[in-house]
Design a protein around this motif. Structure first.
Motif, PDB file in Angstrom:
ATOM      1  N   ALA A   1       0.838  -1.205   0.000  1.00 51.81           N
ATOM      2  CA  ALA A   1       0.000   0.000   0.000  1.00 51.81           C
ATOM      3  C   ALA A   1       0.877   1.261   0.000  1.00 51.81           C
ATOM      4  O   ALA A   1       0.586   2.236  -0.703  1.00 51.81           O
ATOM      5  CB  ALA A   1      -0.918  -0.013   1.217  1.00 51.81           C
ATOM      6  N   ARG A   2       1.958   1.200   0.755  1.00 48.85           N
ATOM      7  CA  ARG A   2       2.872   2.355   0.815  1.00 48.85           C
ATOM      8  C   ARG A   2       3.455   2.640  -0.585  1.00 48.85           C
ATOM      9  O   ARG A   2       3.519   3.786  -1.028  1.00 48.85           O
ATOM     10  CB  ARG A   2       3.988   2.051   1.821  1.00 48.85           C
ATOM     11  CG  ARG A   2       4.701   3.258   2.390  1.00 48.85           C
ATOM     12  CD  ARG A   2       5.926   2.866   3.198  1.00 48.85           C
ATOM     13  NE  ARG A   2       6.860   1.990   2.461  1.00 48.85           N
ATOM     14  CZ  ARG A   2       7.643   2.370   1.471  1.00 48.85           C
ATOM     15  NH1 ARG A   2       7.642   3.639   1.091  1.00 48.85           N
ATOM     16  NH2 ARG A   2       8.431   1.510   0.851  1.00 48.85           N
ATOM     17  N   ARG A   3       3.828   1.569  -1.292  1.00 53.14           N
ATOM     18  CA  ARG A   3       4.358   1.734  -2.655  1.00 53.14           C
ATOM     19  C   ARG A   3       3.291   2.320  -3.578  1.00 53.14           C
ATOM     20  O   ARG A   3       3.577   3.202  -4.393  1.00 53.14           O
ATOM     21  CB  ARG A   3       4.814   0.366  -3.207  1.00 53.14           C
ATOM     22  CG  ARG A   3       6.127  -0.150  -2.629  1.00 53.14           C
ATOM     23  CD  ARG A   3       6.704  -1.268  -3.514  1.00 53.14           C
ATOM     24  NE  ARG A   3       5.738  -2.310  -3.833  1.00 53.14           N
ATOM     25  CZ  ARG A   3       5.592  -3.449  -3.136  1.00 53.14           C
ATOM     26  NH1 ARG A   3       6.353  -3.680  -2.100  1.00 53.14           N
ATOM     27  NH2 ARG A   3       4.697  -4.348  -3.513  1.00 53.14           N
ATOM     28  N   ALA A   4       2.056   1.828  -3.461  1.00 54.79           N
ATOM     29  CA  ALA A   4       0.988   2.295  -4.356  1.00 54.79           C
ATOM     30  C   ALA A   4       0.660   3.767  -4.107  1.00 54.79           C
ATOM     31  O   ALA A   4       0.323   4.502  -5.042  1.00 54.79           O
ATOM     32  CB  ALA A   4      -0.265   1.436  -4.173  1.00 54.79           C
ATOM     33  N   VAL A   5       0.781   4.208  -2.857  1.00 52.21           N
ATOM     34  CA  VAL A   5       0.573   5.627  -2.571  1.00 52.21           C
ATOM     35  C   VAL A   5       1.757   6.421  -3.140  1.00 52.21           C
ATOM     36  O   VAL A   5       1.580   7.450  -3.808  1.00 52.21           O
ATOM     37  CB  VAL A   5       0.419   5.877  -1.048  1.00 52.21           C
ATOM     38  CG1 VAL A   5       0.352   7.367  -0.742  1.00 52.21           C
ATOM     39  CG2 VAL A   5      -0.842   5.173  -0.521  1.00 52.21           C
ATOM     40  N   GLY A   6       2.957   5.883  -2.939  1.00 49.05           N
ATOM     41  CA  GLY A   6       4.170   6.535  -3.454  1.00 49.05           C
ATOM     42  C   GLY A   6       4.144   6.671  -4.976  1.00 49.05           C
ATOM     43  O   GLY A   6       4.541   7.696  -5.539  1.00 49.05           O
ATOM     44  N   ASP A   7       3.636   5.645  -5.659  1.00 47.30           N
ATOM     45  CA  ASP A   7       3.561   5.653  -7.124  1.00 47.30           C
ATOM     46  C   ASP A   7       2.437   6.537  -7.654  1.00 47.30           C
ATOM     47  O   ASP A   7       2.294   6.706  -8.866  1.00 47.30           O
ATOM     48  CB  ASP A   7       3.295   4.225  -7.654  1.00 47.30           C
ATOM     49  CG  ASP A   7       4.480   3.303  -7.388  1.00 47.30           C
ATOM     50  OD1 ASP A   7       5.548   3.818  -7.015  1.00 47.30           O
ATOM     51  OD2 ASP A   7       4.297   2.069  -7.548  1.00 47.30           O
ATOM     52  N   GLY A   8       1.582   7.023  -6.760  1.00 46.29           N
ATOM     53  CA  GLY A   8       0.490   7.891  -7.197  1.00 46.29           C
ATOM     54  C   GLY A   8      -0.777   7.134  -7.606  1.00 46.29           C
ATOM     55  O   GLY A   8      -1.759   7.748  -8.018  1.00 46.29           O
ATOM     56  N   LEU A   9      -0.760   5.803  -7.507  1.00 43.24           N
ATOM     57  CA  LEU A   9      -1.977   5.055  -7.854  1.00 43.24           C
ATOM     58  C   LEU A   9      -3.091   5.366  -6.852  1.00 43.24           C
ATOM     59  O   LEU A   9      -4.239   5.583  -7.224  1.00 43.24           O
ATOM     60  CB  LEU A   9      -1.684   3.542  -7.863  1.00 43.24           C
ATOM     61  CG  LEU A   9      -2.910   2.644  -8.013  1.00 43.24           C
ATOM     62  CD1 LEU A   9      -3.562   2.852  -9.380  1.00 43.24           C
ATOM     63  CD2 LEU A   9      -2.554   1.170  -7.809  1.00 43.24           C
ATOM     64  N   LEU A  10      -2.705   5.377  -5.573  1.00 47.30           N
ATOM     65  CA  LEU A  10      -3.678   5.638  -4.513  1.00 47.30           C
ATOM     66  C   LEU A  10      -3.405   6.997  -3.884  1.00 47.30           C
ATOM     67  O   LEU A  10      -2.242   7.427  -3.807  1.00 47.30           O
ATOM     68  CB  LEU A  10      -3.581   4.561  -3.428  1.00 47.30           C
ATOM     69  CG  LEU A  10      -3.757   3.104  -3.878  1.00 47.30           C
ATOM     70  CD1 LEU A  10      -3.548   2.168  -2.691  1.00 47.30           C
ATOM     71  CD2 LEU A  10      -5.134   2.878  -4.506  1.00 47.30           C
TER      72      LEU A  10
END
Ligand code: F6R
Ligand code: MG
Ligand code: MG
Length: 372
Positions: free
Chosen positions: A32-41
């Motif tokens: 989840a942290r990666r997905a927020v970092g990538d801008g997906l979430l």
């Protein structure tokens, strides 16, 4: 528009079907942290209830987004790998398909999604339940949005007088219908009082034309055609300013009503409201339980959670649930503790019927001696 998605799956239990191992939560948190970092979430919070991991996510991709569902699918593959390494119970249990194809419909994980234009302040409660079925929310939603003895706002708040529109799914026939309440209350209750089949999928304010609630409506047993674990449901409810107040949304759970889905997906038992640290099952693989995570959503950020049932005002409900559990348990394999035959999800009955089919004889006109 912001979308709030809760996507959940049981990808392995610790111990048995009772809870989620901390390593699975850590794996999901890192994803989840990666997905927020990538801008997906925009933001994400990982939670669990019983043996299910829930990804609570805000984003701008709308409901049924291939990217968001794909992310959840990949995350559950990762947690399954961890579960396999640890030899956890039922690793990958809810992942019914081999490959992801567009969205999660029919693939096993459950999800509730709600799209909205952020109000100046957006209080939301995410409910997660274990050892029960999607229709478990029916009674609570009816009370929140249609019962003035639960929700004072239906009487007192002008914005709520017009009532609420309920969207109901028939899970057996795969059909849907809407009921405008209060005028269609009695019609609606005829259906949603049978929660194994009819499930409230969404609720909308008729005055604000805003969606107020969303539930997960999958039934794994129907998807898979055989028992594969429970489709433990989740629900999102928006609160305040013309919608039920936070306390009105929590109030239905002060009565630990009986739900289907306990022990082997085959028993009725009370729904126990618990704090997050108590969100794991024990007695008779239950009792089924529900946690409530409160958030303020601000610019897509999930401010929270607040552990809404971690409060002494729910102690009475917990006490009553334990008393009801004692009472129901003493029925052992008898209904109404055990589900009616048509709702039993194990295939045992069909196999048993086949095995003894030849032994049934017509009843005698006058019963005299016992058949040998
Ligand atoms: C799982 C559940 C449990 C199991 C029971 C038997 O969500 O409700 O009560 O059905 O523990 O599980 P198996 O068949 O995996 O041994
Ligand atoms: Mg399980
Ligand atoms: Mg579960």
């Amino acid at each position: 528009m912001t979308t709030l998605s809760i996507i959940k799956a049981d990808t392995g239990g610790f111990v048995g079907h009772s809870a989620v191992h901390p390593d699975l939560l850590a794996t999901a948190q890192e994803a989840a942290r990666r997905a927020v970092g990538d801008g997906l979430l925009l933001d994400a919070h990982v939670a669990s209830c019983g043996d299910d991991v829930s990804l609570i996510m805000t984003h701008e991709h709308g409901a049924d987004s291939e990217r968001v569902h794909g992310f959840a699918w990949d995350t559950f593959q990762e947690t399954t790998e961890v579960a396999k390494r640890l030899g956890l119970y039922g690793a990958g249990q809810d992942l019914l398909s081999d490959a992801f194809s567009g969205n999660l419909k029919g693939m096993g994980p459950g999800y509730a999604e709600l799209e909205f234009t952020d109000r100046p302040s957006e209080p939301v409660i995410c409910f997660l339940a274990d050892k029960t079925e999607p229709g478990a929310w029916n009674l609570a939603l009816y009370k929140m949005f249609a019962d003035p003895f639960n929700t004072a706002g239906l009487v007192i708040d002008e914005k709520m007088h017009a009532g609420f529109r309920f969207e109901v799914y028939d899970l057996f026939e795969e059909k849907r219908i809407t009921f405008d309440c209060p005028e269609e209350l009695y019609d609606m209750l005829m259906f949603i009082g049978a929660p194994a089949r009819y499930v409230v999928h969404a609720v909308e304010s008729r005055n604000l034309t805003e969606q107020a609630a969303a539930t997960s409506t999958q039934r794994l047993s129907l998807i898979a055609g055989k028992y594969v674990g429970k489709d433990d449901p989740v629900m999102i409810v928006r609160c305040q300013s013309g919608l039920p107040a936070v306390g009105e949304v929590l109030e239905p759970f002060s009565f630990p009503y009986t739900v289907g889905g306990a022990m082997r997906g085959s028993h009725h038992a009370p729904l126990l409201p618990v704090s997050i640290p108590d969100a794991h099952t024990a007695r008779f693989d239950g009792p089924p339980r529900v946690v409530a995570l409160g958030f303020q959503i601000t610019d897509g950020r999930l401010i929270g959670p607040r552990d809404m049932f971690a409060d002494p005002s729910f102690d009475g409900a917990r006490q009553q649930a334990n008393t009801a559990m004692d009472y129901l348990r003493r029925h052992g394999p008898f209904e109404p503790h055990r589900l009616p035959l048509e709702d039993l999800e194990y295939t045992t009955m069909r196999a048993l019927e086949a095995r003894i089919a030849q032994r049934w004889q017509p009843m005698p006109e006058v019963a005299t001696t016992m058949a040998r």
